[in-house]
Design a protein around this motif. Structure first.
Motif, short mmCIF file in Angstrom:
data_model
loop_
_atom_site.label_atom_id
_atom_site.label_comp_id
_atom_site.label_asym_id
_atom_site.label_seq_id
_atom_site.Cartn_x
_atom_site.Cartn_y
_atom_site.Cartn_z
N THR A 17 0.83 -1.20 0.00
CA THR A 17 0.00 0.00 0.00
C THR A 17 0.86 1.24 0.00
O THR A 17 1.71 1.43 0.88
N VAL A 52 -0.54 -7.66 -4.52
CA VAL A 52 -1.58 -6.67 -4.82
C VAL A 52 -1.02 -5.31 -4.43
O VAL A 52 -0.49 -5.13 -3.34
N THR A 54 -1.86 -1.18 -4.05
CA THR A 54 -2.95 -0.23 -3.94
C THR A 54 -2.47 1.04 -3.26
O THR A 54 -1.29 1.17 -2.91
N PHE A 61 -5.42 6.37 -5.88
CA PHE A 61 -4.45 5.27 -5.94
C PHE A 61 -3.06 5.87 -5.89
O PHE A 61 -2.23 5.53 -5.05
N ALA A 100 -3.00 -4.57 -9.63
CA ALA A 100 -3.22 -3.23 -9.10
C ALA A 100 -4.69 -3.06 -8.72
O ALA A 100 -5.58 -3.48 -9.47
N ALA A 101 -4.93 -2.46 -7.56
CA ALA A 101 -6.29 -2.19 -7.08
C ALA A 101 -6.46 -0.69 -6.94
O ALA A 101 -5.79 -0.06 -6.10
N VAL A 102 -7.32 -0.10 -7.74
CA VAL A 102 -7.44 1.36 -7.84
C VAL A 102 -8.74 1.85 -7.23
O VAL A 102 -9.83 1.44 -7.66
N GLU A 103 -8.61 2.73 -6.25
CA GLU A 103 -9.74 3.50 -5.70
C GLU A 103 -9.40 4.97 -5.93
O GLU A 103 -8.28 5.40 -5.71
N ALA A 122 -10.53 -1.99 -10.51
CA ALA A 122 -10.84 -0.63 -10.10
C ALA A 122 -12.25 -0.51 -9.55
O ALA A 122 -13.18 -1.18 -10.04
N ALA A 187 -12.16 -2.69 -4.44
CA ALA A 187 -11.10 -3.05 -5.39
C ALA A 187 -10.04 -3.95 -4.76
O ALA A 187 -9.59 -4.92 -5.39
N VAL A 188 -9.61 -3.64 -3.54
CA VAL A 188 -8.56 -4.45 -2.91
C VAL A 188 -9.03 -5.87 -2.68
O VAL A 188 -8.31 -6.84 -2.97
#
Length: 260
Positions: A17, A52, A54, A61, A100-103, A122, A187-188
């Motif tokens: 993160t 992962v 994020t 992100f 990749a986890a996009v907020e 996302a 997303a995560v």
């Protein structure tokens, strides 16, 4: 520390993160160094078989390089020192899969990271944009990275429209930048689900597949990136003029950016 890393030995997945939410997870020189060191560390950690990536919080992100960073440059129009070139997993020879986890926002230098992930998940409230041209800068490495993932016209439009327009998660899914859209805040969890599945498989086969997929585009990417330093050096406005445009937020956006 500007990074948080949580390793789950049961699943074999590490959650990385970017932890600068007050700065919209922008990357300063310390963070850039931490990212490079972490990817190299994970090369040798056999307990981690998938990652992962994020950003902390829900607003962003990553928003690229921290505007407060000063990077000394060599006195040559053909050379540019870019601290973000070493922040991605592939730049550090990590061939374990990264999701990749996009907020929230992903913009500018965030594409150095998204461009080196295997795929992107996302939130439906996520947006993607590239502000470079608005502030008198050439979008080179970012545009090259996205050209590996998006249709030519979409890359050109995003790169040229600057801050005037943002790509929605839905549109990003339609054009292939995003592989899964979730509810806000999801997303995560979705990325972890996928990474956990991948981590169950024999690591030799997984990493070999990652290398095979990347080999299909590495030659064109490498050739394109070799042109980037000169384009940036010759096309960027002087830093003080960039700063003026940034303080005035470009002046060419026409108010609130349009989301499509």
């Amino acid at each position: 520390m500007a990074l948080r890393t949580e390793r789950d030995e049961r699943t074999g997945v590490a959650l990385v993160t970017l932890d600068r939410p007050a700065k919209l997870n922008a990357i300063d020189l310390e963070t850039a160094g931490e990212l490079s060191a972490l990817w190299q560390e994970l090369r040798y950690d056999e307990s981690v078989r998938a990652v992962v990536l994020t950003g902390a919080g829900t607003r962003a992100f990553c928003t690229g390089i921290d505007r407060g960073v000063t990077v000394p440059q060599p006195p040559s129009p053909y050379a540019v020192d870019d601290p973000l070139l070493r922040i991605g997993p592939k730049a550090n020879d990590l061939w374990k899969p990264v999701v990749a986890a996009v907020e929230g926002m992903a913009c500018g230098g965030a594409f150095y990271l998204l461009g080196e992930a295997e795929f992107v998940v996302a939130s439906r409230e996520a947006t993607f944009f590239d502000p470079h041209t608005t502030y008198g800068m050439v979008s080179a490495y970012e545009a090259i990275a996205m050209a590996q993932r998006m249709p030519f016209g979409e890359v050109a439009r995003m790169s040229l429209m600057g801050t005037a327009e943002r790509l929605s998660a839905g549109r990003a899914y339609e054009i292939g930048l995003v592989s899964e859209v979730t509810e806000p805040g999801g997303a995560v969890a979705a990325a972890l689900r996928s990474a956990t599945v991948i981590a169950r498989y024999p690591t030799e086969a997984v990493q070999g597949t990652v290398r095979a997929v990347w080999s299909a585009k590495e030659a064109a990417r490498t050739q394109a990136m070799s042109q980037a330093p000169a384009l940036i050096a010759l096309g960027n406005l002087p830093p003080e003029r960039q700063a003026e445009l940034f303080e005035g937020r470009g002046g060419g956006g026409g108010g609130e950016p349009q989301v499509r």
